[in-house]
Structure formats: structure tokens, C-alpha cells
Design a protein around this motif. Structure first.
Motif, short mmCIF file in Angstrom:
data_model
loop_
_atom_site.label_atom_id
_atom_site.label_comp_id
_atom_site.label_asym_id
_atom_site.label_seq_id
_atom_site.Cartn_x
_atom_site.Cartn_y
_atom_site.Cartn_z
N MET A 47 10.41 -19.88 -23.22
CA MET A 47 9.01 -19.59 -23.49
C MET A 47 8.34 -18.97 -22.27
SD MET A 47 7.55 -22.84 -25.61
CE MET A 47 8.30 -23.40 -27.12
N ALA A 48 8.63 -19.50 -21.09
CA ALA A 48 8.00 -18.99 -19.88
C ALA A 48 8.34 -17.52 -19.66
CB ALA A 48 8.43 -19.83 -18.67
N ARG A 49 9.60 -17.17 -19.85
CA ARG A 49 10.00 -15.77 -19.65
C ARG A 49 9.36 -14.86 -20.69
NH1 ARG A 49 16.43 -15.49 -18.03
NH2 ARG A 49 16.20 -16.42 -15.97
N LEU A 50 9.36 -15.29 -21.94
CA LEU A 50 8.81 -14.45 -23.00
C LEU A 50 7.30 -14.30 -22.86
CD1 LEU A 50 11.06 -15.85 -25.82
CD2 LEU A 50 11.08 -13.49 -24.98
N LEU A 79 2.70 -8.97 -19.45
CA LEU A 79 2.85 -7.64 -18.89
C LEU A 79 2.74 -6.56 -19.96
CD1 LEU A 79 5.89 -8.43 -16.57
CD2 LEU A 79 3.58 -7.82 -15.79
N ALA A 80 3.20 -6.88 -21.17
CA ALA A 80 3.23 -5.90 -22.26
C ALA A 80 2.82 -6.58 -23.56
CB ALA A 80 4.62 -5.28 -22.38
N PRO A 81 1.52 -6.73 -23.81
CA PRO A 81 1.05 -7.48 -24.99
C PRO A 81 1.51 -6.91 -26.32
CG PRO A 81 -0.73 -7.12 -23.42
CD PRO A 81 0.41 -6.27 -22.97
N ASP A 82 1.93 -5.65 -26.37
CA ASP A 82 2.36 -5.04 -27.62
C ASP A 82 3.88 -4.96 -27.74
OD1 ASP A 82 -0.28 -4.72 -28.33
OD2 ASP A 82 -0.40 -2.64 -27.67
N PHE A 83 4.58 -5.81 -27.04
CA PHE A 83 6.05 -5.83 -27.04
C PHE A 83 6.49 -6.64 -28.27
CE2 PHE A 83 9.86 -6.49 -23.92
CZ PHE A 83 10.71 -5.96 -24.86
N ALA A 84 6.79 -5.93 -29.36
CA ALA A 84 7.06 -6.60 -30.65
C ALA A 84 8.25 -7.55 -30.55
CB ALA A 84 7.30 -5.56 -31.74
N ALA A 134 9.41 -9.21 -28.06
CA ALA A 134 9.09 -10.42 -27.31
C ALA A 134 8.27 -11.38 -28.16
CB ALA A 134 8.36 -10.07 -26.02
N HIS A 135 7.35 -10.84 -28.97
CA HIS A 135 6.59 -11.70 -29.89
C HIS A 135 7.56 -12.38 -30.88
CE1 HIS A 135 2.39 -10.91 -28.90
NE2 HIS A 135 2.68 -9.63 -28.76
N ALA A 136 8.49 -11.60 -31.43
CA ALA A 136 9.44 -12.15 -32.40
C ALA A 136 10.34 -13.20 -31.76
CB ALA A 136 10.28 -11.03 -33.00
N ASN A 137 10.79 -12.94 -30.54
CA ASN A 137 11.66 -13.90 -29.87
C ASN A 137 10.92 -15.17 -29.49
OD1 ASN A 137 13.89 -12.22 -30.06
ND2 ASN A 137 13.52 -11.24 -28.09
N LEU A 138 9.66 -15.03 -29.08
CA LEU A 138 8.86 -16.21 -28.79
C LEU A 138 8.64 -17.02 -30.07
CD1 LEU A 138 7.26 -17.94 -26.81
CD2 LEU A 138 5.29 -16.40 -27.15
N GLY A 139 8.43 -16.32 -31.17
CA GLY A 139 8.29 -17.00 -32.45
C GLY A 139 9.52 -17.81 -32.80
N ALA A 140 10.70 -17.26 -32.48
CA ALA A 140 11.94 -17.99 -32.77
C ALA A 140 12.03 -19.27 -31.97
CB ALA A 140 13.13 -17.09 -32.47
N VAL A 141 11.55 -19.24 -30.73
CA VAL A 141 11.56 -20.46 -29.91
C VAL A 141 10.58 -21.48 -30.48
CG1 VAL A 141 11.30 -21.42 -27.60
CG2 VAL A 141 12.17 -19.09 -27.88
N TYR A 142 9.39 -21.03 -30.84
CA TYR A 142 8.42 -21.94 -31.44
C TYR A 142 8.96 -22.54 -32.75
CZ TYR A 142 4.48 -20.68 -28.37
OH TYR A 142 3.63 -20.52 -27.30
N ALA A 195 4.38 -9.58 -34.41
CA ALA A 195 5.53 -8.67 -34.34
C ALA A 195 5.52 -7.71 -35.53
CB ALA A 195 6.83 -9.47 -34.30
N LEU A 196 5.20 -8.22 -36.71
CA LEU A 196 5.17 -7.37 -37.91
C LEU A 196 4.00 -6.39 -37.87
CD1 LEU A 196 6.14 -9.75 -40.84
CD2 LEU A 196 7.32 -7.65 -40.16
N ASP A 197 2.87 -6.82 -37.33
CA ASP A 197 1.74 -5.90 -37.19
C ASP A 197 2.12 -4.72 -36.30
OD1 ASP A 197 0.10 -7.44 -38.78
OD2 ASP A 197 -0.90 -8.45 -37.11
N LEU A 198 2.84 -5.02 -35.22
CA LEU A 198 3.24 -3.99 -34.27
C LEU A 198 4.40 -3.14 -34.77
CD1 LEU A 198 3.03 -6.20 -31.07
CD2 LEU A 198 1.58 -4.23 -31.56
N GLU A 199 5.26 -3.77 -35.59
CA GLU A 199 6.48 -3.10 -36.04
C GLU A 199 6.75 -3.50 -37.48
OE1 GLU A 199 11.02 -3.66 -34.80
OE2 GLU A 199 9.78 -2.98 -33.12
#
Length: 216
Positions: A56-59, A65-70, A72-80, A96-100
């Protein structure tokens, strides 16, 4: 040097050598703490290693650094999701879906989260979207059939699982799912046969054995 090192990490990651790959991501981050690829992929590796807080800390650092990094959002969601923090997972997958919008994995995972939250009809829509984006993926077909069964539409689930069993006759999950759908439809003899088929494919398939025994 950095690209070569990242390439080596990606190759190890793809081969399932997660710990070795993560060690390289850590080296890259030591040299450049703002390396987005190393943060994102390193977070994914840490998650696979069961180190969720560090993942979580890395993601989160990547997203700072990059709020629109789809991804990273998806990977953070997987951890949650693994932490059963469903609201936070859903928010990540939605972002993630909004962005991609073509991110089939994010659609699949959001569908699974919404199914966990009891929103079966929404889950069906999301998993159908994932199936359209990633055709031929049996995992998504299985997930969608489960959502239909939880919604109470056993006939639709059976239709999908019939196609899966025909396309992938050695996939035990398709036969087990058929058994569950047939059971929901009250077609007990056919359900027994489906569970029996799953057990032929995997004699140690305990869920199929339990269901079969319940119908003895």
C-alpha cells in the motif's frame, strides 16, 4: 542501466520469481525513489508476497506522484480487496475504470467487490463488461456465473457454464458450477452428474465431493 534492470525484474516477475523481482525494484527505488514503474510493480510484488502494508505504501507513493496512474489505482484496489476493505477497493477500481475504460481486470475486480457487498445486479453488469473486454477468459465466465446464481438467475448461469464446459471440458470449475446451477434449478440428477464429472477431473476436489455427498 535502469531500463535493463527493470527489464530483468519484469522477466523475473513474469516467471513467478516474485521475491527476486521485488529485490530489483527495491534497488531501483534506492537509486530513484520516484521511479513510477518500480513503485507500481514493486507494490504489486509486495502484495503477492503478502506484505500488504508495504505494498500500500508503495502504491500510494506512486499515486501521490501520478494521480492518474490507472494501473496503480487498480493494484491498490487489489490490496484493499485482499484486506476486505471493500469500500476502498471499489473506489480504487472505479477510478482505474474512469481513467482506462478498457481495463478488463479492473472491471472484473470491481464486479467481485460489488458482489461481496451484495450488489449482485451491478456486479453482473461489471463482470459482463469485463467479459466483453477480455473474451475467452474462463475466470471471468466463472465469476459472472456466480454473480448470476447469487442474483437467483440459475438458468442464465447454467447457459454460460454449458458453453464453458463445452469450450474447456477439462476445466473442473465449469462442471462444478454447472452442478451448482442445476441444483438451484432443482435438476438433481443432472447436478449429481456434473459434480461427478468435476470429481473425475480432480478426485481431491473437496467442494464437489461435499455437494455430491449432499445429493446421495
Amino acid at each position: 542501466m535502469t531500463e535493463a534492470t527493470l527489464g530483468a525484474a519484469l522477466e523475473l516477475h513474469a516467471k513467478g520469481k516474485i521475491a527476486e523481482a521485488e529485490a530489483i525494484y527495491t534497488q531501483l527505488l534506492a537509486a530513484n525513489p520516484d521511479d513510477l514503474d518500480a513503485l507500481n510493480l514493486g507494490g504489486l510484488a509486495l502484495h503477492a508476497l503478502g506484505k500488504r502494508a508495504a505494498a500500500m505504501a508503495r502504491l500510494k507513493q506512486a499515486l501521490a506522484l501520478a494521480p492518474d496512474f490507472a494501473d496503480a489505482h487498480a493494484n491498490l484496489g487489489a490490496v484493499y480487496r485482499a484486506e476486505e476493505r471493500h469500500d476502498e477497493a471499489a473506489a480504487c477500481f472505479r477510478r482505474a475504470l474512469d481513467l482506462e475504460p478498457g481495463n478488463g481486470l479492473a472491471a472484473n475486480n470491481l464486479g467481485l467487490v460489488r458482489m461481496s457487498q451484495g450488489a449482485y445486479l451491478e456486479a453482473i453488469g461489471l463482470l459482463s463488461q469485463a467479459r466483453a473486454l477480455m473474451p475467452g477468459q474462463p475466470d471471468i465466465v466463472i465469476n459472472l456465473s456466480i454473480a448470476y446464481m447469487r442474483y437467483g438467475d440459475f438458468a442464465q448461469a447454467l447457459a454460460m457454464l454449458d458453453m464453458l464446459a463445452e469450450a474447456s471440458p477439462k476445466d473442473k470449475r465449469g462442471h462444478f458450477g454447472r452442478g451448482a446451477a442445476l441444483l438451484g434449478l432443482g435438476r438433481l440428477d443432472e447436478a449429481r452428474a456434473a459434480f461427478d464429472r468435476a470429481l473425475v477431473l480432480d478426485p481431491n476436489y473437496e467442494a464437489a465431493r461435499q455437494q455430491r455427498n449432499s445429493l446421495a
